[in-house]
Design a protein around this motif. Sequence first.
Motif: not given
Length: 754
Positions: A171-174, A176-177, A262-263, A279-280
């Motif tokens: 999650l930290l590496a991507t 989604d928006r 980081p996300n 989180e997405p």
Amino acid sequence: MSAYEVERRGRLVVLPPWDGGETVGFSSWKQAERRLRDFAGGHLSRGSRAAVRVQVALVHRADNTYNANAVAVVVPGVAGSLDDRHLGYLHDHYLRQVGPRNLPALIAHAGGEVVCHAVIESDATVRLDLPHGRELGDAIRVFLDLPDRPTGTRAAQREGPAAQTANALALLATFDRPQGSPAGIRITMGHDHVSDGHLLELRDSATGADVGAVVGGVLHVIDERDREQVRRLVAEQDVPVRGPLAPPPPDPSSPWGPGTVPNAVVERRREGLLLKAREPDPYALGEAFAIFHPDSDVLWVEDGPLVDVAVLVLARHGLAAGEVRLPRQPWGLDDELEYLAHEHVPAATDPQFVLHQRFARGRRELFAVHELSGAVEPCRLCGAAALALTTPICVDQIAYCAACLEQAYDGRGSSLGATARAVRSLVRSEFDGELFLSGQLHPLHVNPADPVDGAFVDRALRLRSSIDRSHPWTHVLEATGLANEGLRTGRGTLIRARDGHLCHSLRERAVCDFLHLHGIAHDREPVYPVDPDYNPSGLRRADWVLGDGTLVELWGLPDDPAYAAKMAQKQALARRHGLRLVELVEGDLRQLPSIFARWTPPGAPTGWTWSPRLLTPGADVAPEPPKVPRVRATPPREPIPDDGRGSNAFNDAQRDERLERCRRAVELQQAGRTRPQIAAELGVGVDTVKGLLRDGKFFADPATDPVRRSAAEQAHEAQGAGATRAEFRAAHALTAARAAEAWKDARAIFGAGR
């Protein structure tokens, strides 16, 4: 499997009453509280102790700046905007139980509203007769045939610590928006619920979306990719924030180098700063992967592989940990660490009082031109500490605290009679006896060439505080007893503008006054050209015509289906005959200078003053602009063959033109233009731009809105089968607006051919 079922009754989707004995509450605040009380009181019999069951509706409020999946409770089956019908919002914890996207998906499937039942108790308390959240979520998934399988953080928690760490790192590496960096920032002082002090709220100046906050000099952002841009924009408004620190060198094999973003999100709690992977799902609570205690400078991290990214997140916030600790067992901090929230004792003085008060909500709107002196004085209305200011409209130095400014800006709950009395006083003291729109309450209407004393300003703010903005403005004006001076006609009440033109509403008069005071040549109610399809009688008229023949329309009821149909006919008429058409709605009234910039002659006033009092003495009547000849009707053109289902060469050209405008609007937004700037370039209103952007993004990638795409596919199938739009609407039990959108989308996505 749940015994509760979603029902379809004709064209309605209904959540039937639940017989489980419990009900569901919802939140209501400020102006909606009074509307909720009125709604409840209107259904209760005087003296009765019996509960009353009524119908309400649920709507998806994607425009909610805090949560795009928010669901509102509204008054059902009445005219008016969603804001006029709004009663409150379903609580987040209930929506999490239902499933974050389940109710919005059901509402979209129903055409925009889902009917449910509410129970009004004898004390006017209103609660929804709905089942437990999980049971309702199960029923919705069955009704819509949606999958139900655990994914993400919750599934990883079931699989153990290693899966939790891997999930957090993923999650930290991507992101989604898509990134949407703000071009400007609007700063407002807000309340800090953690310290019981103040913070600075940051919002996108163009969209109003939440961007972040500044707390104690630390910049918190919603999207870490925007940090540098937001920090620069905040610095331009002289707000100091901590800069990023260089983190210690990470492990050579770590992917979290200094340039990595980081996300992550940092949540402030009394026990410290909680570091979470975003989180997405906006409703997902998520679990902190690290906790930082600023008082002890200790950073606790749930697992070793997460240390580098935790240190990096702190460094980006300008913070550094003196010591990093791990639990004995990965993801065991809850069991091993007792971090007790200390009771907060408010400081005697706010060390950043002056900085926070600079951005008090309402000051900039109420005092359009002012300068803060830097001195702290007692508020003239309540005695609390406040920043002193000077303004050209007042001979005294004045000071008002944040609470009093906000109350004057928003108004407070009061009876219709009290509101009408306050408006009547403002009509006499600030508006030269003329009625005004609710939007004209800001700023104060005082001529800088004839400034007033502080007592006048005190009274003006108190009167604004007494105006309850939840009352329909037409009811307020009628209650003043001053609204009957105009001549009533079938189209409204005729009111004379400053140039002598007769107008059918206060909104029309506001536009007419603007054109007159800015020297823009104009005339009222020009006729449209005769057209066999859209104007066979030759009686259709626009609201104004400008000197170069440009027509101007102020759409009064764009959300009303019958009115919208007439709008569409006029728009098509203007396109067919090559007429330039400037389209306005009420929300555009404050943007008139930018909308009419190309027609404003050199040397004309550059601001929109709204009020006669702001005219300089002796200039109450501006020089009469040159008269404009009436637009003459052009010879009628041959009718365009139509196949009876809306497919003809003209409609195809109209569709192509709309697609081009949508594409251009999206292109301008991606280039960094704000909505008002896009509106000025395209020659349309700001609200029109909102629709163009929405359609443009959908047409560019229909997969972004699966529900809308599904409706378009159904419409395309109906078109291919030779059905009419009316037949398609009846077959799928759609509202008129929903059917029209799907029909239009089908032709835009798949083309007009069968």
